[in-house]
Design a protein around this motif. Structure first.
Motif, short mmCIF file in Angstrom:
data_model
loop_
_atom_site.label_atom_id
_atom_site.label_comp_id
_atom_site.label_asym_id
_atom_site.label_seq_id
_atom_site.Cartn_x
_atom_site.Cartn_y
_atom_site.Cartn_z
N LEU A 385 -4.70 -85.72 -27.16
CA LEU A 385 -4.16 -86.43 -26.01
C LEU A 385 -2.82 -85.83 -25.62
O LEU A 385 -2.04 -85.40 -26.48
CB LEU A 385 -3.99 -87.91 -26.33
N PHE A 387 0.79 -86.38 -23.44
CA PHE A 387 1.69 -87.31 -22.78
C PHE A 387 2.75 -86.55 -22.00
O PHE A 387 3.46 -85.71 -22.55
CB PHE A 387 2.38 -88.24 -23.77
N VAL A 393 1.69 -92.81 -16.91
CA VAL A 393 1.29 -93.55 -18.10
C VAL A 393 2.52 -93.88 -18.93
O VAL A 393 3.36 -93.02 -19.19
CB VAL A 393 0.30 -92.73 -18.94
N PHE A 398 0.03 -95.08 -23.71
CA PHE A 398 -0.43 -93.85 -24.35
C PHE A 398 -0.60 -94.06 -25.85
O PHE A 398 -1.60 -93.63 -26.44
CB PHE A 398 0.57 -92.72 -24.09
N ASP A 401 -3.80 -95.95 -26.61
CA ASP A 401 -4.97 -95.07 -26.56
C ASP A 401 -5.07 -94.21 -27.81
O ASP A 401 -6.15 -94.05 -28.39
CB ASP A 401 -4.91 -94.17 -25.32
#
Length: 620
Positions: A385, A387, A393, A398, A401
């Motif tokens: 993922l 960021f 977001v 974040f 998730d």
């Protein structure tokens, strides 16, 4: 489930004589070339050949040593057998048939079909001996070596240095911390006073006054709320708001506010920060964090504690605000990659309890499976993922998730190979390092894109067990003729020669970056809670970190920490050793304890290392 005896960090294959060695590996294509270069291919030493490890002008031949002597190759040893510890000098040893063939304190261990004497570790003491078999004598803090408070260990004996001797005191005095003798004998800080670096300080609430009121080494920090109540900011020890600092009706620090940089309404670009009233490119780099999460059956609570810390990890790296007062103290990361692997690397193809995927396990491949049993989690996610602090977001969303992937669950193999999983996850397939069944690393294949060339790389390991990265897969064979006499749960502890040498992981992680400071090795492991912040040698010297079988349960080791309601953890000696050598080579480390409900302190240690490396406020 099993532990390795790090009294001996590596055995080499004995086939009549030394053929190849590197901390327990035989001819492994994954060995670091520089490490291989120092291992001789010869068999017995040639007494007529000068030893390259000595000055040829004065050394007419090899310097022979008996068992236990330091060595660089077989020519340094009477037996011709030098087993490198993996960290500097090796130790001379000799072949054996039984324990009685070895000196006191040494055992006779099987490896590669042959037998050799191996040092049996015990707690390091101040006695001029290498008790813990790491080729270093009397290392660690004096208090952990059996010395009295304040004493140091020197030349194999405890003693009080002159600078710690004060008249009338019964023992040694630490002038840097002793409130009754602060900076000098008899200098008493008084009731409630604190001695910090030899200076007295009387702690009180921090105020905007130009002083370190709370005695923590910082001046006027955490005073934003105090000054905001007066519609000002802390400037030179007082709350004030000169006309030039009033923007849109509010007091603004135009030296650091990117929306009012150097003056009201002067906005910095998204890639810039405001430093001393000037917009400039941020020094912060991308940050890539690889989470190696133990997924064995004992890890439920520990995974939840890690998930609870994730919002802080993202928030701090996105803002640079380490103390949470709303004002960034450090340069934030430009962006963030996070990915998760597990400790399950199979068991060499042998079926054993708790390890259903015996061949390769999870194989160091980044997880994409989400925890659908957790509200709000999806079934699948990208392999890592990303960021972006400038995106829409929030750090909290974040982190939520990412927690869906980071809480990997349990049921994984109980023979954890934490270091091997980490190395395979980030090693490129083109590297000479190979893994079980001659497979290649996943860094540029299954895990491609996660680790970037210009990032700060953080290797975070969460586990309550020691590492059991095996070079000899027969270690896991329940019917092994070589290791079968040892309880399966204790084989990693009892046969350290069957494990990969630790230099494999030190060199493998550092090879990823031109500057070792861009590698942050951050294990949260089974060290006792009070050892957080101690040096690796001090951790390894602590008696609680010694590996020994549990008298009440002889098929396991004694825990290194055991917190009621939280669970047990076992001495992570291999992992701490890797941290020690990474730090020695110039990398950064932060070792936290898994034996606590909150990992905030451990996480703050990691974040501090990363933010320090992100640099000053502005860079080129």
């Amino acid at each position: 489930m099993k532990r390795d005896n790090l009294g001996w960090i590596g055995l080499c294959a004995l086939v009549g004589a030394l053929t190849a060695c590197d901390g327990g590996e035989t001819a492994d294509a994954g060995l670091d070339a520089a490490m291989d270069a120092r291992v001789p291919d010869a068999t017995a030493p040639d007494a007529a050949t000068p030893d390259a490890g000595h000055d040829a002008s004065t050394d007419a031949g090899p310097s022979l040593g008996g068992i236990g002597a330091a060595c660089t190759d077989g020519a340094d040893c009477e037996s011709g057998l030098c087993f490198p510890t993996g960290f500097g000098a090796g130790r001379c040893t000799e072949a054996c048939a039984a324990v009685g063939d070895c000196p006191a304190g040494w055992g006779c261990d099987a490896f590669g079909g042959d037998m050799a004497c191996v040092c049996e570790a015990s707690a390091e003491l101040c006695n001029g001996e290498d008790d813990d078999c790491d080729a270093v004598v009397d290392e660690g803090d004096g208090a952990l070596l059996g010395c009295s408070s304040g004493e140091i260990c020197s030349a194999g004996a405890c003693g009080c240095p002159p600078e710690r001797t004060c008249p009338g005191e019964m023992g040694c005095v630490d002038l840097s911390r002793d409130a009754a003798n602060c900076g000098a004998c008899g200098n008493d800080c008084g009731s409630g006073g604190i001695c910090t670096d030899g200076s007295c300080c009387m702690p009180s609430a921090e105020r905007c006054d130009g002083f370190d009121d709370d005695c923590d080494g910082f001046v006027d920090e955490s005073t934003s709320a105090e000054c905001a109540a007066m519609d000002g900011i802390c400037i030179d020890g007082s709350c004030a708001c000169p006309p030039a600092l009033r923007c849109d009706g509010s007091c603004t620090d135009t030296l650091s506010d990117s929306n009012n940089c150097g003056g009201c309404g002067v906005r910095c670009a998204a890639t810039e920060v405001c430093a001393s009233g000037v917009c400039c490119e941020a020094a912060g780099a991308p940050v890539d964090i690889l989470f190696m999460v133990d997924n064995s059956n004992s890890m439920t609570e520990e995974q939840r504690s890690l998930a609870a810390s994730l919002p802080r990890v993202v928030e701090v790296l996105a803002t640079g605000d380490l103390d949470g007062d709303g004002t960034p103290e450090r340069t934030p990361a430009r962006d963030l990659h996070v990915g998760v692997i597990t400790s399950d690397m199979g068991t060499g193809g042998f079926r054993v309890p708790t390890c259903p995927r015996s061949d390769l396990g999870d194989d160091g491949v980044l997880r994409t499976q989400g925890r659908t049993d957790i509200t709000g989690c999806m079934a699948t996610y990208p392999s890592f993922l990303t960021f972006d602090p400038a995106g829409s977001v929030t750090p909290a969303d974040f982190a939520a998730d990412f927690a869906c992937v980071a809480e990997v669950g349990t049921g994984g193999c109980g023979f954890e190979q934490q270091l091997e999983a980490t190395l395979k996850a980030i090693t490129p397939s083109t590297a000479p390092t190979t893994f079980f069944r001659s497979t290649a690393g996943h860094g540029d294949t299954a895990n491609a894109g996660f680790l970037r060339a210009d990032s700060i790389f953080v290797s975070l390991i969460l586990t309550d067990e020691n590492d059991c990265s095996a070079s000899d897969p027969d270690l896991f064979n329940p019917s092994s003729t070589r290791y079968g006499a040892t309880d399966l749960n204790l084989r990693c502890f009892a046969h350290p020669g069957a494990l990969h040498g630790l230099s494999r992981y030190v060199s493998g992680l550092l090879a990823l970056r031109a500057d070792p400071r861009d590698v942050v090795f951050a294990p949260i492991v089974g060290i006792p809670v009070d050892l957080e912040g101690a040096s690796p040698p001090a951790m390894l010297a602590d008696p609680r970190m010694m590996e020994q079988t549990d008298p009440s349960n002889p098929n396991r080791l004694l825990p290194s920490c055991n917190v009621p309601g939280r669970g047990q953890a076992f001495p992570p000696r291999r992992i701490v050793r890797v941290a020690e050598e990474i730090q020695r080579a110039g990398g950064q480390i932060a070792i936290g304890s898994i034996c606590q409900t909150s990992y905030d302190r451990a996480i703050d240690g990691i974040l501090t290392r990363v933010l320090d490396r992100l640099g000053g406020v502005c860079g080129p």
